[in-house]
Design a protein around this motif. Sequence first.
Motif, mmCIF file in Angstrom:
data_model
loop_
_atom_site.group_PDB
_atom_site.id
_atom_site.type_symbol
_atom_site.label_atom_id
_atom_site.label_comp_id
_atom_site.label_asym_id
_atom_site.label_seq_id
_atom_site.Cartn_x
_atom_site.Cartn_y
_atom_site.Cartn_z
ATOM 1 N N THR A 14 -8.566 -11.545 -2.841
ATOM 2 C CA THR A 14 -7.328 -11.133 -2.078
ATOM 3 C C THR A 14 -6.845 -9.743 -2.246
ATOM 4 O O THR A 14 -6.310 -9.198 -1.220
ATOM 5 N N LEU A 15 -6.845 -9.228 -3.661
ATOM 6 C CA LEU A 15 -6.540 -8.066 -3.717
ATOM 7 C C LEU A 15 -7.280 -6.943 -2.707
ATOM 8 O O LEU A 15 -6.593 -6.108 -2.603
ATOM 9 N N THR A 25 -0.843 -0.353 -4.467
ATOM 10 C CA THR A 25 -0.453 -1.675 -5.236
ATOM 11 C C THR A 25 -1.553 -2.500 -5.790
ATOM 12 O O THR A 25 -1.601 -3.177 -6.945
ATOM 13 N N ALA A 26 -2.405 -2.662 -5.038
ATOM 14 C CA ALA A 26 -3.785 -3.501 -5.446
ATOM 15 C C ALA A 26 -4.379 -2.872 -6.535
ATOM 16 O O ALA A 26 -4.695 -3.833 -7.394
ATOM 17 N N THR A 31 -5.573 -3.792 -12.471
ATOM 18 C CA THR A 31 -5.654 -3.221 -13.743
ATOM 19 C C THR A 31 -4.784 -3.527 -14.843
ATOM 20 O O THR A 31 -4.761 -3.502 -15.682
ATOM 21 N N ARG A 32 -3.349 -3.867 -14.216
ATOM 22 C CA ARG A 32 -2.209 -4.085 -14.936
ATOM 23 C C ARG A 32 -2.226 -5.493 -15.322
ATOM 24 O O ARG A 32 -1.411 -5.884 -16.188
ATOM 25 N N SER A 33 -2.663 -6.414 -14.608
ATOM 26 C CA SER A 33 -2.188 -7.856 -14.726
ATOM 27 C C SER A 33 -3.578 -8.902 -14.718
ATOM 28 O O SER A 33 -3.818 -9.425 -15.696
ATOM 29 N N ILE A 34 -4.089 -8.673 -13.559
ATOM 30 C CA ILE A 34 -5.310 -9.799 -13.684
ATOM 31 C C ILE A 34 -6.394 -9.427 -14.647
ATOM 32 O O ILE A 34 -6.917 -10.361 -15.356
ATOM 33 N N GLN A 35 -6.631 -8.171 -14.968
ATOM 34 C CA GLN A 35 -7.625 -7.664 -15.587
ATOM 35 C C GLN A 35 -7.387 -7.989 -17.302
ATOM 36 O O GLN A 35 -8.301 -8.343 -17.782
ATOM 37 N N THR A 36 -6.244 -7.974 -17.530
ATOM 38 C CA THR A 36 -5.669 -8.335 -18.844
ATOM 39 C C THR A 36 -5.803 -9.883 -19.220
ATOM 40 O O THR A 36 -5.851 -10.351 -20.174
#
Length: 420
Positions: A14-15, A25-26, A31-36
């Motif tokens: 989706t990103l 934004t993607a 790097t700041r949300s899904i990856q964590t």
Amino acid sequence: MTPKIDEWTDAVRTLSRVARRYPQTAYCALTRSIQTEWTYLQRVVPGSGPAFKPIEDAIQKDFLPALFGGPPPARELTSLPVNLAGLGIPDPVTNADKHFSTSVSMTEEVATSFTTGTELDAIGFGLLSKNLLRNLKKDHRLSLLTRLESLQTQADPQEERRLKRNRLTGCWLTTAPSTDFDTALSALEFRDALRLRFGLTPLGLPQMCDGCPNSRFTVGHALQCKRGGLVRARHEEVAREWSHLCAQALTPSAVADEPTIPQVNDVNSPGPALRGDVSARGFWNRGTTAVFDIRVTDTDAHSHRNRDPLSILRRQEKEKKDKYNDACIQAHQHFTPLVYSVDGLEGSEAKAARKRLASRLAAKWNRQYSQVCEVVRSRLSFTLIRATNRCLRGSRVPLRKNQSLDWLQRSGMRLYMGLC
């Protein structure tokens, strides 16, 4: 883990669709949300690396091509952190075991206390875990440096120079996009800066320069061509940003644009006046004026390609000082040259001035110095990115000097007022 990994794989895809129009934004969301999120799962589940293969495939085949607008650079390079010339998107397959072993080492004392029923020394555990974490980070950093050094040894000289320079010029990637704080880049600005960072030619550039007859339009030509005033506009944008930051740190009345530096060769016959770009009263010392002169240079120009980028900036700082320093000393003023590369590399004098500015802003805003220093650095970096993008995408067609109405004599006003 399969349902959760499938969910993250769909999120990456989706990103990838979002990245076509909003790449900054993607990139920030990954790097700041899904990856964590999947990093946390890797910390608590042993041997989970192979299960993350669908996510890595989605990153390589969907996300990175959408982010770069075409074939991305080597995955080994994009997996490195931003401060090691990478993109900060590590491979979840190879990193899983490292995350789990780190988690086991950090919680070993607590696990022993639970299993044996012994009392846990909280203070001792805190000190031990702090030292352990520091050593683990140091070892991980050394392993990443080894990977970077192997890439540098395999690269050609120009690629090696770029990798060394990129280690100091990536703060715009670690800053979240925000329209309120002017850190949001357009898709064209972000993608052009990203491709230049990794040695790729920006997409959609014209074949020939519209301001220079019979001249091919290359990245090097775009960053140096003075037709159309884009190089001058790049310089003025950086000067305006520095002037604005100085006004925030001091007061607007203490800051002036294009200050005059009196050059007194003889008492009875003064020499021609010099002009700086910005002056700030009380910047270095109370009661004295600091004069700043700015230069933005392309360290990849043909005349600079055999020299270290930092040495190029030092030489240009010396040229500025040779021109302005004596006159400023005679006028009891401080002179500071602010020399930057087009991709945000700072000269030593510019770095010292930026730190001084951040310390004054931190005291004024009652914030931590490290946070404010990063704010100042990122604002200057975003200014350079936008100014460089304008050199790449702006028009160099000169303004046609057609006969215009004489507004001062009111001949033009009569047309609109019905008086002719």
